[in-house]
Design a protein around this motif. Structure first.
Motif, PDB file in Angstrom:
ATOM      1  N   ARG A   1     -88.914  62.670   3.107  1.00 44.90           N
ATOM      2  CA  ARG A   1     -89.965  62.062   3.920  1.00 44.90           C
ATOM      3  C   ARG A   1     -91.218  61.842   3.064  1.00 44.90           C
ATOM      4  O   ARG A   1     -91.288  62.284   1.920  1.00 44.90           O
ATOM      5  N   GLY A   2     -92.219  61.193   3.701  1.00 50.35           N
ATOM      6  CA  GLY A   2     -93.425  60.830   2.970  1.00 50.35           C
ATOM      7  C   GLY A   2     -93.239  59.413   2.459  1.00 50.35           C
ATOM      8  O   GLY A   2     -92.192  59.101   1.865  1.00 50.35           O
ATOM      9  N   ALA A   3     -94.241  58.567   2.696  1.00 55.62           N
ATOM     10  CA  ALA A   3     -94.066  57.131   2.425  1.00 55.62           C
ATOM     11  C   ALA A   3     -93.586  56.828   0.998  1.00 55.62           C
ATOM     12  O   ALA A   3     -92.572  56.150   0.817  1.00 55.62           O
TER      13      ALA A   3
ATOM     14  N   ARG B   1     -86.147  53.541   7.920  1.00 57.35           N
ATOM     15  CA  ARG B   1     -87.360  53.891   8.683  1.00 57.35           C
ATOM     16  C   ARG B   1     -88.288  52.682   8.646  1.00 57.35           C
ATOM     17  O   ARG B   1     -88.456  52.073   7.588  1.00 57.35           O
TER      18      ARG B   1
ATOM     19  N   THR C   1    -101.116  62.201  -2.733  1.00 58.70           N
ATOM     20  CA  THR C   1    -102.230  61.276  -2.481  1.00 58.70           C
ATOM     21  C   THR C   1    -103.444  62.089  -2.002  1.00 58.70           C
ATOM     22  O   THR C   1    -104.192  62.605  -2.827  1.00 58.70           O
TER      23      THR C   1
ATOM     24  N   GLN D   1     -95.224  69.009   9.683  1.00 53.82           N
ATOM     25  CA  GLN D   1     -95.315  68.802   8.233  1.00 53.82           C
ATOM     26  C   GLN D   1     -96.489  69.572   7.636  1.00 53.82           C
ATOM     27  O   GLN D   1     -96.439  69.993   6.479  1.00 53.82           O
TER      28      GLN D   1
ATOM     29  N   ALA E   1    -101.425  57.569   4.017  1.00 56.88           N
ATOM     30  CA  ALA E   1    -101.131  56.364   4.798  1.00 56.88           C
ATOM     31  C   ALA E   1     -99.672  55.972   4.617  1.00 56.88           C
ATOM     32  O   ALA E   1     -99.077  56.222   3.574  1.00 56.88           O
ATOM     33  N   ASP E   2     -99.142  55.354   5.657  1.00 58.13           N
ATOM     34  CA  ASP E   2     -97.785  54.793   5.578  1.00 58.13           C
ATOM     35  C   ASP E   2     -97.812  53.282   5.444  1.00 58.13           C
ATOM     36  O   ASP E   2     -96.837  52.672   5.005  1.00 58.13           O
TER      37      ASP E   2
ATOM     38  N   ASN F   1    -100.601  55.977   9.976  1.00 54.79           N
ATOM     39  CA  ASN F   1    -100.292  57.276   9.360  1.00 54.79           C
ATOM     40  C   ASN F   1     -99.758  58.188  10.457  1.00 54.79           C
ATOM     41  O   ASN F   1     -99.684  57.802  11.639  1.00 54.79           O
ATOM     42  N   LYS F   2     -99.388  59.380  10.075  1.00 50.77           N
ATOM     43  CA  LYS F   2     -98.772  60.333  10.994  1.00 50.77           C
ATOM     44  C   LYS F   2     -99.540  60.423  12.318  1.00 50.77           C
ATOM     45  O   LYS F   2    -100.764  60.459  12.333  1.00 50.77           O
TER      46      LYS F   2
HETATM   47  O1  MRU Z   1     -92.899  61.182   9.077  1.00 55.73           O
HETATM   48  P1  MRU Z   1     -93.378  61.513   7.697  1.00 55.73           P
HETATM   49  O2  MRU Z   1     -93.429  62.968   7.426  1.00 55.73           O
HETATM   50  O3  MRU Z   1     -92.624  60.744   6.639  1.00 55.73           O
HETATM   51  O4  MRU Z   1     -94.876  60.969   7.681  1.00 55.73           O
HETATM   52  C1  MRU Z   1     -95.618  61.097   6.493  1.00 55.73           C
HETATM   53  C2  MRU Z   1     -97.040  60.699   6.618  1.00 55.73           C
HETATM   54  O5  MRU Z   1     -97.479  60.229   7.636  1.00 55.73           O
HETATM   55  C3  MRU Z   1     -97.871  60.822   5.373  1.00 55.73           C
HETATM   56  O6  MRU Z   1     -99.206  61.052   5.706  1.00 55.73           O
HETATM   57  C4  MRU Z   1     -97.774  59.511   4.582  1.00 55.73           C
HETATM   58  O7  MRU Z   1     -96.443  59.137   4.400  1.00 55.73           O
HETATM   59  C5  MRU Z   1     -98.434  59.617   3.256  1.00 55.73           C
HETATM   60  S1  MRU Z   1     -97.497  60.608   2.104  1.00 55.73           S
HETATM   61  C6  MRU Z   1     -98.256  60.495   0.588  1.00 55.73           C
END
Ligand code: MRU
Length: 341
Positions: free
Chosen positions: A49-51, A86, A160, A187, A227-228, A238-239
């Motif tokens: 996980r994580g963008a 995703r 980040t 998370q 951010a995603d 974002n989350k």
């Molecule tokens: O659902 P997730 O855990 O993948 O969501 C992650 C986030 O929202 C993070 O803040 C985002 O991906 C930035 S990670 C450097």
């Protein structure tokens, strides 16, 4: 492909392994991710996980599959399946766009391997640059609040927002980090708490609903999130829970920063309303499950609303810290993000 190791990805003997982020912090368990089906399953269950990390893992697998002899048509199909895994984090689509260009080359096997390795190396560099630019904005003695997990687990590098926080700590400027537990999948409570502990950064875990009263007491000097996807308007997905923090920060006059690499930009997306938001299973809200066990507290048939992300409008953001440096609200209004097309 060359041997490679990040906090949560490993390539060894032409095999891809991922650190199971659902098992942390109770267990550090590495799992194979050597087929499209297994990686998609890991991504869907947030073991990966994580963008940035989602895009990198998909790119590495494509490089490895090419080396194993998959033909161009099969690789194209694999790429499209991974792209659909995703919907919100645009890093996946941006990375795979570059892999698609590599696939179009005559010597596509070498091109895919080289491109995947380059994406990982670049992500490391982008994280370093974000940390350098962001840490300059952290005042000595700061008490910072962060949400979700944006560290080495979520990227190939130092992270980040968490990379900024860690570097600012090493510069002696961080008094405390308030870590939102980040419901529903925790998370913050599971991953960010683990990373900050490993890094020796002082932190205190809070439930998401505690941020408001901390801010009212003057206990938060700045909010840092990742951010995603960043739209042309500067709106940020974002989350889930990020938007409420931004509203709270505005009310309490607290700077609210978004840290992200250029791979998170989507200049073709006009604004936050156009960002696809992933909806997830009701079970994540009716209870919790992980390596700690499972529990259900809500009625089994409870109706649930479970968006994985929300959108923070640009007007609530004090600055976007990218690998190229700080983007101010005035620059965002003047079309900085739209000009990235
Ligand atoms: O659902 P997730 O855990 O993948 O969501 C992650 C986030 O929202 C993070 O803040 C985002 O991906 C930035 S990670 C450097």
């Amino acid at each position: 492909m060359q041997t490679l190791q990040t906090t949560s990805l490993r390539v060894r003997d032409n095999q891809l392994f991922i650190l199971d982020q659902q098992a942390l912090p109770q267990q550090a368990r590495w799992l194979e991710a050597n087929s499209v089906a297994s990686l998609v399953e890991h991504i869907l269950t947030l073991r990966v996980r994580g963008a940035p990390l989602i895009g990198l893992s998909a790119s590495l697998l494509l490089g490895l599959l090419a080396e194993r002899g998959l033909d161009r048509a099969a690789l194209r199909e694999a790429l499209e399946t991974l792209r659909a895994s995703r919907p919100t984090a645009v890093n996946l689509m941006n990375n795979l766009e570059r892999m698609k260009q590599a696939l179009a080359q005559e010597n596509y096997v070498a091109a895919l391997v080289a491109e995947a390795e380059r994406l990982v190396a670049e992500d490391r560099l982008l994280c370093e640059r974000i940390a350098a630019a962001g840490s300059a904005l952290v005042a000595p003695g700061s008490r910072l609040l962060t949400h979700c997990n944006t560290g080495g687990l979520a990227t190939a590098g130092v992270g980040t927002a968490l990379g900024v926080i860690n570097l600012a700590h090493r510069q002696g400027k961080v008094a405390n980090v308030w870590v939102d537990e980040t419901r529903p999948l925790l998370q913050g409570g599971r991953l960010t708490a683990w990373e900050l502990r490993e890094l020796g950064v002082p932190y205190q875990l809070i439930t998401d609903s505690m941020a408001a009263s901390l801010m009212a007491q003057g206990q938060v000097d700045a909010v840092w999130v990742g951010a995603d996807r960043i739209a042309a308007s500067g709106d940020v997905a974002n989350k889930i829970g990020t938007y409420s923090l931004a509203v709270l920060a505005k009310f309490h006059n607290i700077p609210f920063y978004v840290a992200a690499p250029q791979t998170t930009l989507d200049p073709d997306c006009p604004n936050g309303a156009a960002i696809p938001i992933e909806q997830r299973a009701p079970a994540e809200v009716t209870g919790a499950a992980g390596s700690f066990g499972s529990v259900q507290w809500a009625p089994a048939d409870a109706r649930v609303y479970n968006p994985a992300f929300d959108v923070t409008p640009a007007e609530l953001i004090s600055g976007w810290v990218l690998d190229c440096g700080l983007v101010t609200p005035a620059q965002a209004r003047d079309g900085f993000f739209a000009a990235r097309r």
